[in-house]
Design a protein around this motif. Sequence first.
Motif, short mmCIF file in Angstrom:
data_model
loop_
_atom_site.label_atom_id
_atom_site.label_comp_id
_atom_site.label_asym_id
_atom_site.label_seq_id
_atom_site.Cartn_x
_atom_site.Cartn_y
_atom_site.Cartn_z
N UNK A 33 41.90 -58.90 -3.67
CA UNK A 33 40.60 -58.24 -3.86
C UNK A 33 39.85 -58.05 -2.55
N UNK A 34 39.96 -58.99 -1.64
CA UNK A 34 39.32 -58.84 -0.34
C UNK A 34 39.91 -57.67 0.44
N UNK A 35 41.23 -57.53 0.37
CA UNK A 35 41.87 -56.41 1.07
C UNK A 35 41.50 -55.07 0.43
N UNK A 36 41.43 -55.03 -0.88
CA UNK A 36 41.04 -53.78 -1.55
C UNK A 36 39.62 -53.41 -1.13
N UNK A 37 38.74 -54.37 -1.14
CA UNK A 37 37.35 -54.11 -0.74
C UNK A 37 37.30 -53.63 0.71
N UNK A 38 38.02 -54.30 1.58
CA UNK A 38 38.02 -53.93 3.00
C UNK A 38 38.60 -52.53 3.20
N UNK A 39 39.69 -52.22 2.53
CA UNK A 39 40.27 -50.88 2.64
C UNK A 39 39.28 -49.81 2.20
N UNK A 40 38.58 -50.08 1.13
CA UNK A 40 37.57 -49.13 0.65
C UNK A 40 36.49 -48.94 1.70
N UNK A 41 36.02 -50.04 2.27
CA UNK A 41 34.97 -49.96 3.29
C UNK A 41 35.47 -49.24 4.55
N UNK A 42 36.73 -49.44 4.90
CA UNK A 42 37.28 -48.77 6.08
C UNK A 42 37.37 -47.26 5.88
N UNK A 43 37.75 -46.83 4.70
CA UNK A 43 37.95 -45.40 4.43
C UNK A 43 36.66 -44.66 4.10
N UNK A 44 35.65 -45.37 3.62
CA UNK A 44 34.41 -44.72 3.18
C UNK A 44 33.78 -43.81 4.22
N UNK A 45 33.65 -44.19 5.48
CA UNK A 45 33.00 -43.27 6.43
C UNK A 45 33.73 -41.93 6.58
N UNK A 46 35.06 -41.94 6.64
CA UNK A 46 35.76 -40.66 6.80
C UNK A 46 35.66 -39.82 5.53
N UNK A 47 35.66 -40.45 4.39
CA UNK A 47 35.52 -39.72 3.13
C UNK A 47 34.13 -39.11 3.04
N UNK A 48 33.11 -39.90 3.35
CA UNK A 48 31.74 -39.39 3.29
C UNK A 48 31.51 -38.29 4.31
N UNK A 49 32.16 -38.38 5.47
CA UNK A 49 32.06 -37.32 6.48
C UNK A 49 32.63 -36.01 5.95
N UNK A 50 33.73 -36.10 5.24
CA UNK A 50 34.32 -34.90 4.65
C UNK A 50 33.36 -34.29 3.64
N UNK A 51 32.84 -35.10 2.74
CA UNK A 51 31.91 -34.57 1.73
C UNK A 51 30.69 -33.95 2.40
#
Length: 180
Positions: A33-51
């Motif tokens: 669960x920690x890795x899933x949370x961290x992966x989500x946090x790592x990818x969020x900025x690039x995803x939000x930049x696209x949107x």
Amino acid sequence: MSREHKPQDHIDRARAQWTKELPDLDTEPMEILGRIYRLSRLMTPSIEEIFASFGLDRGEFDVVATLRRSGPPYRLTPTELYRSLMVASGSLTHRLGRLEKAGLIRRVPSEHDGRSLAVQLTEEGIHRAEAAFRRDMANEADAIASFNREKKRQISALLRELNLTVEAYLAARADEAPET
């Protein structure tokens, strides 16, 4: 290769610190669960930049994407949207107002209830939702490109199982919660 020589990620380092500080506590759940949370946090900025490059924030994208994937005529009632998005009704109302002002949705008479309005994507909304989603999927594909098809399939299958397990766990907890 022994465990000590394997590359360590943030979660390995955090677990080692916690083991030192609280040796009696099992921190194994962090490995998943920690890795899933961290992966989500790592990818969020690039995803939000696209949107953002499409004039959308993440919540607005969720609305137009939900409408787009619903298929023609790309129309849902506010209740259907609310249930699909799992957001507070006030948040949805706010998002719908911004999307309507931007010309990405319009409110049309509901086919099922003449007293209410459904939410429908405009042509621009259809185009923008699809273009943003295509770019997001390309970004995410690039992020996991080093995995072969079989590894992706295995990870996906395990994450699906985990998702179902956590959903069942949370549903059981909600059923057991005392009514207030």
